[in-house]
Design a protein around this motif. Structure first.
Motif, PDB file in Angstrom:
ATOM      1  N   SER A  57       0.867  -1.179   0.000  1.00 30.47           N
ATOM      2  CA  SER A  57       0.000   0.000   0.000  1.00 30.47           C
ATOM      3  C   SER A  57       0.905   1.230   0.000  1.00 30.47           C
ATOM      4  O   SER A  57       2.034   1.181   0.504  1.00 30.47           O
ATOM      5  N   PRO A  82     -14.239  -4.408  -4.083  1.00 36.21           N
ATOM      6  CA  PRO A  82     -14.495  -5.807  -3.715  1.00 36.21           C
ATOM      7  C   PRO A  82     -15.768  -6.318  -4.370  1.00 36.21           C
ATOM      8  O   PRO A  82     -16.707  -5.546  -4.596  1.00 36.21           O
ATOM      9  N   TYR A 142     -10.058   0.930  -2.405  1.00 29.81           N
ATOM     10  CA  TYR A 142      -8.636   0.686  -2.675  1.00 29.81           C
ATOM     11  C   TYR A 142      -7.915   1.907  -3.245  1.00 29.81           C
ATOM     12  O   TYR A 142      -6.696   1.883  -3.404  1.00 29.81           O
ATOM     13  N   ASP A 189      -4.432   1.066  -1.801  1.00 32.82           N
ATOM     14  CA  ASP A 189      -4.375  -0.140  -0.981  1.00 32.82           C
ATOM     15  C   ASP A 189      -3.796  -1.283  -1.807  1.00 32.82           C
ATOM     16  O   ASP A 189      -4.174  -1.471  -2.966  1.00 32.82           O
ATOM     17  N   ARG A 192      -4.467  -4.258  -1.797  1.00 35.71           N
ATOM     18  CA  ARG A 192      -5.497  -5.205  -2.238  1.00 35.71           C
ATOM     19  C   ARG A 192      -5.983  -4.914  -3.657  1.00 35.71           C
ATOM     20  O   ARG A 192      -6.524  -5.791  -4.323  1.00 35.71           O
ATOM     21  N   ASP A 246      -4.396  -7.353  -5.911  1.00 39.08           N
ATOM     22  CA  ASP A 246      -5.018  -8.676  -5.904  1.00 39.08           C
ATOM     23  C   ASP A 246      -6.242  -8.712  -6.814  1.00 39.08           C
ATOM     24  O   ASP A 246      -6.496  -9.715  -7.480  1.00 39.08           O
TER      25      ASP A 246
END
Length: 102
Positions: free
Chosen positions: A9, A40, A54, A69, A71, A74
């Motif tokens: 991050s 998400p 994010y 972020d 994430r 991902d």
């Protein structure tokens, strides 16, 4: 064997490495608008009217910034790389997440 890049991050500050304020003044909101779709799964219908969790605009010591972020990588590695490249291409300062905007 080559080690994969470390995904972290980070916070993009609206200051160039030479200390100049980055323009336009709404750059953080524009960047977050581009990244708003990356969120998400099952974020719900209201998610279309908000920032991605994010990529969030904010202020850090009175300077516009965007918190990215890890994430995001991902979910969509290209979006993460886009944010990192935006900072590099515009010579913007990066801060670690422990110095996140207030």
């Amino acid at each position: 064997m080559i080690d994969p890049p470390v995904v972290k991050s980070f916070v993009i500050l609206g200051l160039t490495r030479s200390g100049r304020v980055f323009r336009p003044s709404d750059w953080a909101e524009r960047l977050c608008g581009v990244l708003a779709a990356f969120r998400p799964p099952a974020s719900g219908a209201a998610a279309t009217q908000s920032w991605s969790p994010y990529a969030v605009p904010g202020l850090h010591e009175g300077v516009r910034c965007v918190s990215i972020d890890a994430r995001l990588h991902d979910l969509e590695p290209l979006a993460y790389r886009f944010a990192a490249s935006f900072a590099a291409d515009n010579d913007l300062q990066i801060a670690p997440p422990d110095e996140e905007p207030r």
